[in-house]
Write an enzyme that holds these catalytic residues in place. Structure first.
Site, mmCIF file in Angstrom:
data_model
loop_
_atom_site.group_PDB
_atom_site.id
_atom_site.type_symbol
_atom_site.label_atom_id
_atom_site.label_comp_id
_atom_site.label_asym_id
_atom_site.label_seq_id
_atom_site.Cartn_x
_atom_site.Cartn_y
_atom_site.Cartn_z
ATOM 1 N N SER A 1 0.826 -1.257 -0.052
ATOM 2 C CA SER A 1 0.215 0.127 0.137
ATOM 3 C C SER A 1 0.943 1.303 0.025
ATOM 4 C CB SER A 1 -0.907 -0.013 1.201
ATOM 5 O OG SER A 1 -1.346 1.188 1.556
ATOM 6 N N TYR B 1 -2.721 -1.251 10.281
ATOM 7 C CA TYR B 1 -2.851 -1.312 8.643
ATOM 8 C C TYR B 1 -1.471 -0.850 8.342
ATOM 9 C CZ TYR B 1 -4.246 -1.285 3.778
ATOM 10 O OH TYR B 1 -4.320 -1.297 2.548
#
Length: 230
Positions: free
Chosen positions: A143, A156
């Site tokens: 990401s 995350y």
């Protein structure tokens, strides 16, 4: 249908929706045989059926990617059905909103298990098969959070940073086996998970505008665009 992946077998995790679904559909269009993994059996079977209806080859295997037994079974099923594994797309992931002090230990552990342990397990069991084939390609979904961090996404962000660094290690360790290992680091993408967050906000229209205008292109990425990169 194209032929860039003609004769290849690809495992895609998190294939029931979002980037995983878009990638599975595109891989199939390019000629790959697909082994689809997800916890959502109904949606996963729908994607497999869609591929088969278009003339492609696809099977769905219900898989908890954080569980060793399930991942071993996924790899075994791929070999049993197609005889080899050429591509492993470790895409499955979950999210949790919160700062470190707001994140329960069980939530932290679950994010790490689904987002990082899954990559470890997928590679652990698929790489020996690829080595027997003479090589392959592994793609891990990291990401933009792995590069710059994101507020209120402690678990995350940490998990995706781990995926990025693990990818670098894997690339070095298995290059001599003819296995390429790469990570994708997409920004915010209009997946079902993102759209659910927007829909559940107090003002969905305003939330959508914030998500879109914060992107350099003035809009979020689309799953199909990430699939093209994969």
């Amino acid at each position: 249908m194209g032929d860039r992946l003609r004769g290849k077998t690809a495992i895609v995790t998190g294939a029931a929706m979002g980037i995983g679904k878009a990638s599975a559909l595109l891989f199939a269009q390019e000629g790959a045989a697909l082994i689809l993994a997800d916890l959502d059996e109904a949606k996963g079977e729908q994607v497999a059926a869609e591929i088969r209806a278009s003339g492609g080859r696809a099977a769905f295997v219900r898989t908890d990617v954080s569980t060793s037994e399930d991942v071993r079974n996924l790899v075994a099923q791929a070999v049993a059905l197609e005889g080899k594994i050429d591509v492993l797309f470790n895409n499955a992931a979950i999210n949790y909103y919160g700062k470190v002090t707001d994140t329960p230990e069980e939530a932290w552990d679950r994010v790490m298990s689904v987002n990082v342990r899954s990559v470890y397990l997928g590679c652990k069991y698929a790489i020996p098969v690829m080595q027997g084939n003479g090589g392959g390609s592994i793609i891990n979904t990291a990401s933009a959070a792995a590069l710059v961090g994101l507020k209120n996404l402690a678990a995350y962000t940490a998990s995706k940073g781990a995926v990025l660094q693990l990818t670098k290690n894997l690339a070095l360790d298995y290059a001599a086996s003819g296995i390429r290992v790469n990570a994708l680091c997409p920004g915010v993408t209009a997946t079902e998970m993102t759209l659910k967050v927007i829909a559940e906000s107090p003002d969905p229209a305003a939330a959508r505008r914030r998500f879109d205008t914060a992107r350099p292109m003035g809009r979020m990425g689309e799953p199909a665009e990430i699939a093209q990169t994969a």
